[in-house]
Scaffold this motif. Structure first.
Motif, PDB file in Angstrom:
ATOM      1  N   LYS A   1     -28.602  33.573 -15.897  1.00  0.00           N
ATOM      2  CA  LYS A   1     -28.273  32.901 -14.630  1.00  0.00           C
ATOM      3  C   LYS A   1     -27.201  32.148 -14.868  1.00  0.00           C
TER       4      LYS A   1
ATOM      5  N   LYS B   1     -17.045  38.936 -12.061  1.00  0.00           N
ATOM      6  CA  LYS B   1     -18.244  38.865 -10.952  1.00  0.00           C
ATOM      7  C   LYS B   1     -18.623  40.394 -11.044  1.00  0.00           C
TER       8      LYS B   1
ATOM      9  N   GLU C   1     -28.803  35.748  -7.148  1.00  0.00           N
ATOM     10  CA  GLU C   1     -27.269  35.622  -7.789  1.00  0.00           C
ATOM     11  C   GLU C   1     -26.635  36.616  -7.198  1.00  0.00           C
TER      12      GLU C   1
ATOM     13  N   GLN D   1     -25.127  36.339  -3.959  1.00  0.00           N
ATOM     14  CA  GLN D   1     -24.233  35.096  -3.972  1.00  0.00           C
ATOM     15  C   GLN D   1     -22.880  35.876  -4.304  1.00  0.00           C
ATOM     16  N   SER D   2     -22.775  36.570  -5.332  1.00  0.00           N
ATOM     17  CA  SER D   2     -21.725  37.155  -6.001  1.00  0.00           C
ATOM     18  C   SER D   2     -21.065  38.263  -5.036  1.00  0.00           C
TER      19      SER D   2
ATOM     20  N   PHE E   1     -32.392  39.179 -10.537  1.00  0.00           N
ATOM     21  CA  PHE E   1     -31.264  38.228  -9.969  1.00  0.00           C
ATOM     22  C   PHE E   1     -30.679  38.580  -8.681  1.00  0.00           C
TER      23      PHE E   1
ATOM     24  N   PHE F   1     -23.736  33.857 -14.511  1.00  0.00           N
ATOM     25  CA  PHE F   1     -23.344  34.249 -13.136  1.00  0.00           C
ATOM     26  C   PHE F   1     -22.554  32.919 -12.796  1.00  0.00           C
TER      27      PHE F   1
END
Length: 271
Positions: free
Chosen positions: A68, A80, A99, A102-103, A96, A71
């Motif tokens: 985490k 990314k 995550e 969001q990426s 994830f 990231f």
């Protein structure tokens, strides 16, 4: 001994002739040479793994926290993209999801805000397109849309001088298999990348990269059953010069703990 039979049909005579020796002949059946079945009760009950123990679950939990933080540290676009792609291919996507979302939101925004005058990188462009379309983001193939992903490489045909990176061609080939009906640019991308990759002399490039070329030409990664392909990606990622040790360790522990769980389930249902 032979026998003859005649059947009158109008003015014609139909004659059938058979040989009793032919009737008696029997074609010998070839042996399939099947191997003995190993999936017997005793074998199933013997399946065991140390990764079924609680200590490995704690190890996995600790490693997930470490990943985490990766990231958070992955700030630039390429970092990314590679991280999201690796996490998914290593079978860790379900851990994830937030995550990754969001990426991808950041990656999608970077495309919308991209300066059209900046020279593009084929690997980054194709990988970005693949990941965004795989996850349902609206992203254009190019052609006459003005804001298409591949406009920098395509002007009626793909520009070979701008498509020399083997890893970029691999991602272009995979991305092309996400085409919607009627997306001619992606169909051209598929034919173009397949032709170039098929013509590569694998002995002239890195062995791991050569294996990747062969692997993707057999079947794009997102067309495969993900879990069946995880072990191959773990081995490939382990040989990557930019391997993150925490991500690799988590992938290995996760693979082994999942396998241990499946073995336990198999023992239980066979009783």
């Amino acid at each position: 001994m032979e026998y003859k039979q005649q059947v009158q049909v109008g003015q014609n005579s139909l004659q059938c002739q058979n040989n009793s020796e032919d009737i008696d002949m029997r074609q010998e059946r070839r042996s399939a040479n099947y191997k003995p079945n190993i999936w017997k009760y005793d074998f199933l009950q013997s399946l065991s793994s140390k990764y079924d123990e609680e200590q490995y679950r704690r190890v996995a939990e600790k490693l997930r926290e470490e990943v985490k933080s990766i990231f958070v540290e992955a700030v630039d676009l390429l970092a990314k993209l590679k991280l999201v792609d690796s996490v998914i291919k290593l079978g860790l996507g379900s851990y994830f999801e937030e995550e990754i979302k969001q990426s991808l939101d950041i990656i999608a925004a970077s495309f919308k805000n991209q300066n059209p005058n900046v020279e593009e990188n084929l690997y980054v462009t194709a990988l970005r397109f693949k990941l965004l379309r795989l996850h349902g983001y609206e992203v254009s193939q190019g052609e006459n849309t003005g804001r298409g992903v591949f406009n920098g490489f395509f002007d009626g045909t793909f520009d070979r001088s701008k498509c020399t990176d083997v890893r970029g061609l691999i991602e272009l080939f995979e991305a092309s298999h996400l085409a919607y009906e009627g997306e001619a640019t992606l169909e051209d991308a598929k034919a173009f990348s397949a032709r170039i990759l098929s013509g590569i002399n694998c002995s002239a490039i890195e062995s791991d990269l050569a294996k990747h070329v062969v692997h993707v030409l057999e079947l794009p990664s997102h067309w495969r059953v993900l879990w069946f392909d995880v072990k191959w990606h773990i081995n490939t990622y382990e040989n990557d010069k930019q391997t993150n040790r925490h991500l690799l360790a988590l992938a290995k522990v996760n693979f082994n703990t999942v396998q241990a769980t499946l073995q336990k389930d198999l023992r239980d249902v066979s009783r």
